[in-house]
Design a protein around this motif. Structure first.
Motif, mmCIF file in Angstrom:
data_model
loop_
_atom_site.group_PDB
_atom_site.id
_atom_site.type_symbol
_atom_site.label_atom_id
_atom_site.label_comp_id
_atom_site.label_asym_id
_atom_site.label_seq_id
_atom_site.Cartn_x
_atom_site.Cartn_y
_atom_site.Cartn_z
ATOM 1 N N GLY A 226 0.834 -1.211 0.000
ATOM 2 C CA GLY A 226 0.000 0.000 0.000
ATOM 3 C C GLY A 226 0.864 1.254 0.000
ATOM 4 O O GLY A 226 0.576 2.218 -0.704
ATOM 5 N N ILE A 227 1.917 1.219 0.785
ATOM 6 C CA ILE A 227 2.830 2.366 0.843
ATOM 7 C C ILE A 227 3.520 2.563 -0.512
ATOM 8 O O ILE A 227 3.651 3.682 -1.008
ATOM 9 N N ILE A 228 3.907 1.458 -1.118
ATOM 10 C CA ILE A 228 4.541 1.539 -2.441
ATOM 11 C C ILE A 228 3.546 2.103 -3.456
ATOM 12 O O ILE A 228 3.847 3.030 -4.209
ATOM 13 N N GLU A 229 2.331 1.575 -3.438
ATOM 14 C CA GLU A 229 1.311 1.981 -4.404
ATOM 15 C C GLU A 229 1.005 3.485 -4.295
ATOM 16 O O GLU A 229 0.936 4.179 -5.302
ATOM 17 N N ARG A 230 0.858 3.970 -3.054
ATOM 18 C CA ARG A 230 0.528 5.388 -2.873
ATOM 19 C C ARG A 230 1.714 6.295 -3.176
ATOM 20 O O ARG A 230 1.554 7.394 -3.665
ATOM 21 N N GLY A 231 2.903 5.784 -2.877
ATOM 22 C CA GLY A 231 4.081 6.635 -3.018
ATOM 23 C C GLY A 231 4.686 6.672 -4.410
ATOM 24 O O GLY A 231 5.188 7.711 -4.846
ATOM 25 N N ILE A 232 4.584 5.570 -5.120
ATOM 26 C CA ILE A 232 5.366 5.454 -6.359
ATOM 27 C C ILE A 232 4.861 6.411 -7.451
ATOM 28 O O ILE A 232 5.648 6.926 -8.235
ATOM 29 N N GLN A 233 3.552 6.678 -7.443
ATOM 30 C CA GLN A 233 3.011 7.583 -8.470
ATOM 31 C C GLN A 233 3.451 9.022 -8.217
ATOM 32 O O GLN A 233 3.548 9.822 -9.131
ATOM 33 N N LYS A 234 3.713 9.315 -6.941
ATOM 34 C CA LYS A 234 4.117 10.677 -6.577
ATOM 35 C C LYS A 234 5.615 10.907 -6.756
ATOM 36 O O LYS A 234 6.097 12.024 -6.679
ATOM 37 N N ALA A 235 6.349 9.810 -6.949
ATOM 38 C CA ALA A 235 7.805 9.935 -7.090
ATOM 39 C C ALA A 235 8.130 10.794 -8.305
ATOM 40 O O ALA A 235 7.412 10.759 -9.295
ATOM 41 N N PRO A 236 9.208 11.588 -8.223
ATOM 42 C CA PRO A 236 9.568 12.455 -9.353
ATOM 43 C C PRO A 236 9.729 11.619 -10.633
ATOM 44 O O PRO A 236 10.291 10.527 -10.587
ATOM 45 N N LYS A 237 9.177 12.141 -11.716
ATOM 46 C CA LYS A 237 9.255 11.410 -12.989
ATOM 47 C C LYS A 237 10.705 11.418 -13.519
ATOM 48 O O LYS A 237 11.349 12.442 -13.580
ATOM 49 N N ALA A 238 11.156 10.223 -13.843
ATOM 50 C CA ALA A 238 12.499 10.126 -14.409
ATOM 51 C C ALA A 238 12.394 9.209 -15.625
ATOM 52 O O ALA A 238 11.396 8.506 -15.799
ATOM 53 N N ARG A 239 13.407 9.251 -16.501
ATOM 54 C CA ARG A 239 13.406 8.365 -17.661
ATOM 55 C C ARG A 239 13.404 6.916 -17.142
ATOM 56 O O ARG A 239 14.195 6.584 -16.262
ATOM 57 N N PRO A 240 12.461 6.068 -17.647
ATOM 58 C CA PRO A 240 12.381 4.708 -17.126
ATOM 59 C C PRO A 240 13.708 3.969 -17.262
ATOM 60 O O PRO A 240 14.283 3.921 -18.345
ATOM 61 N N SER A 241 14.203 3.445 -16.132
ATOM 62 C CA SER A 241 15.424 2.637 -16.134
ATOM 63 C C SER A 241 15.474 1.870 -14.827
ATOM 64 O O SER A 241 14.762 2.218 -13.866
ATOM 65 N N ARG A 242 16.308 0.856 -14.777
ATOM 66 C CA ARG A 242 16.490 0.100 -13.555
ATOM 67 C C ARG A 242 16.915 1.028 -12.404
ATOM 68 O O ARG A 242 16.391 0.985 -11.311
ATOM 69 N N GLU A 243 17.834 1.919 -12.745
ATOM 70 C CA GLU A 243 18.355 2.899 -11.782
ATOM 71 C C GLU A 243 17.254 3.804 -11.214
ATOM 72 O O GLU A 243 17.169 4.015 -10.009
ATOM 73 N N VAL B 51 14.086 3.176 -11.092
ATOM 74 C CA VAL B 51 13.179 2.350 -10.295
ATOM 75 C C VAL B 51 13.719 2.219 -8.879
ATOM 76 O O VAL B 51 13.005 2.411 -7.888
ATOM 77 N N GLU B 52 15.008 1.913 -8.786
ATOM 78 C CA GLU B 52 15.640 1.748 -7.466
ATOM 79 C C GLU B 52 15.582 3.036 -6.668
ATOM 80 O O GLU B 52 15.291 3.036 -5.476
ATOM 81 N N GLU B 53 15.828 4.146 -7.360
ATOM 82 C CA GLU B 53 15.821 5.447 -6.709
ATOM 83 C C GLU B 53 14.422 5.782 -6.176
ATOM 84 O O GLU B 53 14.258 6.167 -5.014
ATOM 85 N N ALA B 54 13.424 5.583 -7.033
ATOM 86 C CA ALA B 54 12.043 5.918 -6.644
ATOM 87 C C ALA B 54 11.596 5.049 -5.473
ATOM 88 O O ALA B 54 11.023 5.536 -4.496
ATOM 89 N N LEU B 55 11.901 3.769 -5.555
ATOM 90 C CA LEU B 55 11.470 2.843 -4.499
ATOM 91 C C LEU B 55 12.182 3.142 -3.174
ATOM 92 O O LEU B 55 11.569 3.101 -2.112
ATOM 93 N N SER B 56 13.453 3.480 -3.252
ATOM 94 C CA SER B 56 14.192 3.834 -2.033
ATOM 95 C C SER B 56 13.554 5.034 -1.360
ATOM 96 O O SER B 56 13.432 5.096 -0.145
ATOM 97 N N GLN B 57 13.149 6.009 -2.189
ATOM 98 C CA GLN B 57 12.537 7.226 -1.627
ATOM 99 C C GLN B 57 11.213 6.914 -0.967
ATOM 100 O O GLN B 57 10.926 7.382 0.124
ATOM 101 N N VAL B 58 10.425 6.080 -1.648
ATOM 102 C CA VAL B 58 9.114 5.731 -1.105
ATOM 103 C C VAL B 58 9.260 5.004 0.227
ATOM 104 O O VAL B 58 8.464 5.179 1.144
ATOM 105 N N LEU B 59 10.302 4.200 0.347
ATOM 106 C CA LEU B 59 10.472 3.383 1.553
ATOM 107 C C LEU B 59 11.385 4.027 2.587
ATOM 108 O O LEU B 59 11.694 3.415 3.605
ATOM 109 N N SER B 60 11.811 5.255 2.323
ATOM 110 C CA SER B 60 12.711 5.894 3.287
ATOM 111 C C SER B 60 11.936 6.118 4.583
ATOM 112 O O SER B 60 10.738 6.331 4.585
ATOM 113 N N GLY B 61 12.605 6.011 5.694
ATOM 114 C CA GLY B 61 11.901 6.170 6.966
ATOM 115 C C GLY B 61 11.417 4.841 7.531
ATOM 116 O O GLY B 61 10.893 4.770 8.623
#
Ligand SMILES: Nc1nc2c(ncn2[C@@H]2O[C@H](COP(=O)(O)OP(=O)(O)O)[C@@H](O)[C@H]2O)c(=O)[nH]1
Ligand SMILES: [Mg+2]
Length: 402
Positions: A149-166, A168-178
């Motif tokens: 649920g946290i991933i779902e709510r957070g990932i759409q709000k993550a800053p848009k970046a060119r799709p890449s593995r990198e 993805v890792e960055e966005a997910l780390s931010q969503v899960l920070s804390g």
């Protein structure tokens, strides 16, 4: 000191509070520990590990720990988490608060009633060994759904970046920070699940898979198979073991009985021992003798120990992969400035190098690091030397005498 926080969790009535009381009762009398910010649900437990003193042929004077009969008892932090109920991920029964509290822990001890005598809400029922597995799966599922649920709510709000593995890792780390989840654990999860590089294409299923993968590396769980003194507990224990969970058989109550008896000066016993000795038989009431004999016959003789000490040691040394390292000032005498022999033992993660270790002792020591001395082999160690379990090292730095 590198600290790791271990959280106790489980549904109501499995024995969390009993286990927490037993673990945090300081019967080895360690005066000094580095944790200053203890909250009402945080306490100090003690690891037990064979000390290096015997092997080195010295008598030690520990400062940050205690040595008893050749075993070091090392303080570590514990947190008692509230009980979890079904629907927690949707906020039921303070569920969200509970789940975010879980997130502060680096490892979880999931306490389960091995006798299977409680329903999913913790109410006593006709014992069913299958209840043990239901408990484990239920906690994993609640946590995974909450995290998804946290991933779902957070990932759409993550800053848009060119799709890449990198990205993805960055966005997910931010969503899960804390949530005390390391970037490395996020990378492992991404590697395992291999989600689309474009996060807007993620399905609910992918997010649940990611949550599960993150949980498995970032929040390793040890099953404490409690109440092994009860009838039917063996069967429940076997179910969990056969399902691949590596449960640790414990009797929190037996450990509490023993520690209270020690505190009252009635018995001699150290956590982790396979037996105890009554030192003041004349002071014992009949009921106390009965209780102690019960502990001996139903727990110690049957299972080898109460399991409570082994539980905590397993979490640190086998699951969190911590090792012990002894820093000394004088590599010849194995002492600190004041002449204490083997004063401190540090818990450090496997893979740490000796320069990073110097930084743990003091940040200045890392900056002024020259080399280290292996006090056993009397050889120099360069900064890249990776520490081994039970190393005894002296840090040599500019402006600091060896
Ligand atoms: N037989 C047995 N009972 C236990 C053990 N540990 C806890 N209990 C009992 O289980 C009940 C619930 O314990 P408690 O610690 O309050 O559970 P919590 O709700 O998970 O914190 C109490 O009656 C305890 O005495 C154990 O190892 N063996
Ligand atoms: Mg409780």
């Amino acid at each position: 000191m590198v600290t790791r926080l271990v959280g106790l969790t489980g549904k109501p009535n499995v024995g969390k509070s009993t286990l927490y009381s037993a673990l945090t009762m300081n019967i080895v009398k360690i005066a000094d520990y580095p944790f200053t910010t203890l909250t009402p649900n945080k306490g100090v437990g003690y690891l037990r590990k064979k000390c290096v003193c015997k092997n080195l042929g010295v008598v030690d004077n520990p400062v940050n720990s205690r040595c008893v009969n050749g075993f070091r008892f090392i303080p570590v932090e514990l947190v008692d988490l509230p009980g979890i109920v079904p629907g927690a991920h949707e906020g039921r029964g303070l569920g969200n608060q509970f789940l975010s509290e879980i997130s502060v822990a680096d490892a979880l001890v999931h306490v389960v009633d091995s006798s299977g005598g409680l329903d999913v809400e913790g109410r006593p029922v006709e014992p069913d060994p299958e209840n043990t597995l239901r408990d484990i799966r239920f906690l994993e599922e609640e946590y995974d759904r909450w995290l998804a649920g946290i991933i779902e709510r957070g990932i759409q709000k993550a800053p848009k970046a060119r799709p890449s593995r990198e990205s993805v890792e960055e966005a997910l780390s931010q969503v899960l920070s804390g949530l005390a989840i390391a970037r490395r654990d996020v990378e492992k999860a991404v590697e395992k699940v291999n989600p689309p590089d474009n996060v807007s294409q993620w399905s609910s299923g992918v997010m649940l898979e990611l949550a599960k993968a993150v949980r498995m590396t970032a929040k390793p769980m040890v099953i404490a198979a409690n109440k092994v003194d009860k009838k039917g507990a063996e069967e429940g224990f076997r179910r969990m073991r056969d399902a691949g969970y590596n449960p640790i058989p414990i009797s929190a109550e037996a450990e509490l009985v023993l520690r209270r008896a020690v505190e009252a000066g009635l018995v001699e016993y150290y956590p982790g021992d396979s037996d105890f000795r009554i030192v003041r038989p004349e002071a014992l009431k009949e009921k106390q003798v009965e209780a102690l004999e019960m502990v001996r016959s139903r727990v110690l003789k049957t299972w080898g120990s109460t399991g409570v000490q082994e539980l905590l040691d397993t979490v640190y040394f086998k699951v969190l992969n911590m090792i012990t390292v002894y820093p000394v000032e004088d590599p010849g005498k194995l002492t600190d400035k004041k002449g204490n022999v083997l004063p401190d033992v540090y818990l450090v993660p496997q893979g740490m190098n000796v320069k990073e270790f110097a930084g743990l002792i003091h940040s200045d020591l890392m900056k002024s690091f020259l080399y280290a001395v292996d006090a056993r082999r009397k050889i120099r160690l360069g900064e890249d030397y990776v520490l081994k379990d039970d190393d005894v090292v002296s840090i040599i730095a500019t402006g600091r005498r060896a």
